[in-house]
Design a protein around this motif. Structure first.
Motif, PDB file in Angstrom:
ATOM      1  N   CYS A 294       0.008   7.267 -17.095  1.00  0.00           N
ATOM      2  CA  CYS A 294      -0.449   5.968 -16.604  1.00  0.00           C
ATOM      3  C   CYS A 294      -1.947   5.765 -16.772  1.00  0.00           C
ATOM      4  CB  CYS A 294      -0.041   5.798 -15.150  1.00  0.00           C
ATOM      5  SG  CYS A 294      -0.526   7.208 -14.136  1.00  0.00           S
TER       6      CYS A 294
ATOM      7  N   ASN B  64       3.048   1.946 -10.903  1.00  0.00           N
ATOM      8  CA  ASN B  64       3.310   2.455 -12.265  1.00  0.00           C
ATOM      9  C   ASN B  64       4.684   3.113 -12.337  1.00  0.00           C
ATOM     10  OD1 ASN B  64       3.019   5.572 -13.086  1.00  0.00           O
ATOM     11  ND2 ASN B  64       1.775   5.227 -11.253  1.00  0.00           N
TER      12      ASN B  64
ATOM     13  N   LYS C 121      -3.255  -0.640 -14.551  1.00  0.00           N
ATOM     14  CA  LYS C 121      -3.617  -1.658 -13.573  1.00  0.00           C
ATOM     15  C   LYS C 121      -3.858  -3.070 -14.153  1.00  0.00           C
ATOM     16  CE  LYS C 121      -3.924   0.784  -9.567  1.00  0.00           C
ATOM     17  NZ  LYS C 121      -3.986   2.192  -9.937  1.00  0.00           N
TER      18      LYS C 121
ATOM     19  N   GLU D 266      -4.272  11.415 -11.230  1.00  0.00           N
ATOM     20  CA  GLU D 266      -2.990  10.885 -10.750  1.00  0.00           C
ATOM     21  C   GLU D 266      -1.874  11.249 -11.721  1.00  0.00           C
ATOM     22  OE1 GLU D 266      -5.745   9.075 -11.135  1.00  0.00           O
ATOM     23  OE2 GLU D 266      -6.302   8.329  -9.138  1.00  0.00           O
TER      24      GLU D 266
ATOM     25  N   SER E  20      -1.385  -2.701  -5.887  1.00  0.00           N
ATOM     26  CA  SER E  20      -0.132  -1.942  -5.850  1.00  0.00           C
ATOM     27  C   SER E  20       0.710  -2.462  -4.685  1.00  0.00           C
ATOM     28  CB  SER E  20      -0.443  -0.450  -5.680  1.00  0.00           C
ATOM     29  OG  SER E  20       0.752   0.304  -5.712  1.00  0.00           O
TER      30      SER E  20
ATOM     31  N   PRO F 269       3.811   9.295 -11.318  1.00  0.00           N
ATOM     32  CA  PRO F 269       3.139   9.520 -10.035  1.00  0.00           C
ATOM     33  C   PRO F 269       3.287   8.285  -9.160  1.00  0.00           C
ATOM     34  CG  PRO F 269       1.522   8.955 -11.702  1.00  0.00           C
ATOM     35  CD  PRO F 269       2.849   9.037 -12.408  1.00  0.00           C
ATOM     36  N   LEU F 270       3.230   8.492  -7.834  1.00  0.00           N
ATOM     37  CA  LEU F 270       3.347   7.338  -6.931  1.00  0.00           C
ATOM     38  C   LEU F 270       2.213   7.321  -5.917  1.00  0.00           C
ATOM     39  CD1 LEU F 270       6.413   5.625  -5.487  1.00  0.00           C
ATOM     40  CD2 LEU F 270       4.568   6.274  -3.926  1.00  0.00           C
ATOM     41  N   GLY F 271       1.412   6.251  -5.990  1.00  0.00           N
ATOM     42  CA  GLY F 271       0.390   6.008  -4.983  1.00  0.00           C
ATOM     43  C   GLY F 271       0.936   4.950  -4.035  1.00  0.00           C
ATOM     44  N   GLY F 272       1.109   3.740  -4.561  1.00  0.00           N
ATOM     45  CA  GLY F 272       1.811   2.680  -3.852  1.00  0.00           C
ATOM     46  C   GLY F 272       3.164   2.441  -4.483  1.00  0.00           C
ATOM     47  N   GLY F 273       3.252   2.750  -5.772  1.00  0.00           N
ATOM     48  CA  GLY F 273       4.539   2.646  -6.458  1.00  0.00           C
ATOM     49  C   GLY F 273       4.553   1.776  -7.697  1.00  0.00           C
TER      50      GLY F 273
HETATM   51  C1  LIG Z   1      -3.744   3.298  -9.204  1.00  0.00           C
HETATM   52  C2  LIG Z   1      -3.237   4.393  -9.993  1.00  0.00           C
HETATM   53  C3  LIG Z   1      -2.101   5.133  -9.572  1.00  0.00           C
HETATM   54  C4  LIG Z   1      -1.386   4.889  -8.285  1.00  0.00           C
HETATM   55  O1  LIG Z   1      -0.933   3.584  -8.041  1.00  0.00           O
HETATM   56  P1  LIG Z   1       0.559   3.133  -8.276  1.00  0.00           P
HETATM   57  O2  LIG Z   1       0.603   1.747  -7.752  1.00  0.00           O
HETATM   58  O3  LIG Z   1       1.462   4.057  -7.503  1.00  0.00           O
HETATM   59  O4  LIG Z   1       0.812   3.185  -9.724  1.00  0.00           O
HETATM   60  C5  LIG Z   1      -1.664   6.131 -10.396  1.00  0.00           C
HETATM   61  N1  LIG Z   1      -2.292   6.449 -11.545  1.00  0.00           N
HETATM   62  C6  LIG Z   1      -3.372   5.768 -11.977  1.00  0.00           C
HETATM   63  C7  LIG Z   1      -4.004   6.167 -13.261  1.00  0.00           C
HETATM   64  C8  LIG Z   1      -3.877   4.723 -11.218  1.00  0.00           C
HETATM   65  O5  LIG Z   1      -4.936   4.044 -11.647  1.00  0.00           O
END
Ligand SMILES: *Cc1c(COP(=O)(O)O)cnc(C)c1O
Length: 454
Positions: free
Chosen positions: A413, A268, A112, A384, A229, A262-266
């Motif tokens: 990540c 990483n 981040k 994550e 993100s 992994p994808l939360g918002g995208g």
């Molecule tokens: C925030 C976070 C994510 C998810 O967010 P993305 O924008 O998809 O990367 C994944 N892994 C970690 C460790 C995070 O802090």
């Protein structure tokens, strides 16, 4: 002897971010104003973001220069190492070669700060005094708190209630960097009060926390908002990860067949994959890029590609993305960073065009993978990150079945040192897999049909 760690010198740190929009065969659709359904202009975004970031958000330039002051701060933890996961390979008895980029050595313990630092920099340059933001697992809030400390900005963080209660040490990290942290939903905003009025024990969501942070920023001219993100400029900043990795893979003498994140918002995922996707799009090198989401928040695999709000209260522009609906409530899993109802516009368009793949995994498989990784490689992954590792294990086992030697690269990540409660819950048998009915998954989709442009 084969190298375990592949380092770069500081002098080899990339000088530009890579903007994939320049190379996308289908350009992303524009964000729309929810009232007029017309594309939003820079002036619509100006209350939230400084002009330099708005320019980056709509830029079609292939490369964007990284300011010297940002590169200077990056040097605290960058370049980050690429590691060969020999221990995990041995455990799996796989012919696959497994590499990972390790972003856990940063001030917040994840990728981040790669975007928090430039966001704070451009805000400071424009004379902004305070940034507001949301945080789920606490990673983004920590990163922005650190970045604000570097530029002497005030920082106000709305932390999703469930994480606020589960992760007290995240809050203290943010306080240490000088930020004020509030559990969301809070009674400091109308968005928060509205949610609490309906459900006083709400555990919150990223969508609600975003609404609160935006509301605070809009109310004060010296305050702006920062998002960790989803937005194009955030994904672009993260491409320093993939550009470094490309050099490191060159030094290792390998090129990835498969890239997993992994994808939360995208962000990483984009950070690692986009520089390699450039080679795929331009036809120079093949690669499969797999974004892994939790089965408890499956927007890529079970959502729809539609215009939707980025937050719950509907303060953001409408974004064209894979979404479960802005009122979707993900199950309370520990991978807080993956509990977001939508996916970034760029990743959504690439998935729609078949240039990337998506996979949804259950949390028990992910934690099992995380523990295997910790035992063999010595780093405890963030919840994550375990999603990527679980998919890596699937691909490595597939390679063994096929008897082919694949090169698998994934984004480690973040570390999980502040997530030990999640591991405790896993060991105590308190975690469950989540199975949604079709009805639950589509419950929040009907209301977004009214948001679509004619
Ligand atoms: C925030 C976070 C994510 C998810 O967010 P993305 O924008 O998809 O990367 C994944 N892994 C970690 C460790 C995070 O802090």
């Amino acid at each position: 002897m084969h190298q375990k760690k592949i380092f770069l010198n500081e002098s080899e740190m990339p000088e530009h971010w890579y903007n994939i929009v320049a190379d996308m065969p289908n350009k992303p659709l524009p964000p729309l104003h929810p009232g007029t359904k017309q594309p939003v202009g820079p002036e619509d975004l100006a209350p939230l973001f400084p002009m330099e970031l708005i320019k980056q958000e709509v830029s079609t330039e292939r490369y964007i220069e990284i300011p010297d002051q940002v590169r200077d701060i990056y040097r605290i933890w960058r370049p980050t190492p690429v590691m060969r996961a020999y221990g995990l390979e041995k455990l799996l008895d796989t012919p696959a070669k497994i590499y990972y980029k390790y972003e856990g050595g940063s001030p917040s313990g994840s990728h981040k700060p790669n975007t928090a630092v430039p966001q704070a920099y451009y805000n400071k340059k424009q004379g902004v005094k305070r940034l507001t933001t949301e945080t789920g697992a606490g990673q983004w809030g920590t990163a922005l708190s650190f970045a604000c400390a570097q530029f002497d900005l005030e920082c106000e963080v709305y932390m999703v209630r469930i994480s606020y209660d589960q992760k007290p040490y995240r809050k203290i990290m943010m306080n240490t960097f000088g930020a004020d942290v509030y559990a969301s939903p809070s009674n400091r905003t109308k968005a928060g009060r509205d949610v609490l009025a309906k459900d006083s024990s709400s555990t919150g969501s990223l969508g609600i926390a975003i609404s609160e942070a935006i509301e605070r920023a809009v109310a004060d001219e010296h305050t702006k908002y920062a998002l960790g993100s989803v937005l194009n400029h955030v994904l672009t900043h993260q491409t320093i990860i993939g550009q470094e990795t490309m050099k490191q893979m060159e030094y290792a003498g390998d090129y990835p067949d498969i890239i997993i994140a992994p994808l939360g918002g995208g962000s990483n995922f984009a950070g690692l994959a986009f520089p390699f996707l450039k080679n795929l799009i331009t036809g120079t090198k093949r690669v499969r890029c797999i974004a892994v989401e939790p089965a408890s928040c499956p927007k890529l695999t079970k959502g729809v590609f539609r215009y939707d709000f980025g937050d719950t209260a509907g303060y953001t522009p409408l974004l064209p993305m894979y979404t479960l609906g802005h009122n979707f409530k993900p199950a309370s899993i520990h991978a807080g960073g993956l509990r977001y109802h939508g996916a970034s516009v760029l990743c959504s368009q690439l998935l729609k065009d078949g240039l990337i793949e998506a996979q949804a995994l259950q949390q028990l498989e992910c934690f099992e993978a995380g523990v295997q990784f910790a035992k063999t490689e010595g780093i405890i992954p963030a919840p994550e990150a375990t999603h990527a590792i679980a998919q890596v294990i699937r691909e490595a086992n597939q390679a063994k079945l096929e008897g082919t030697s694949k090169v698998i690269l994934f984004n480690m990540c973040g570390h999980g040192f502040v997530d030990m409660q999640a591991y405790a819950d896993y060991f105590e048998g308190n975690l469950e897999n989540h199975f949604f009915t079709d009805k639950e998954l589509s419950a929040n989709l009907e209301e977004i049909e009214a948001l679509q442009p004619a």
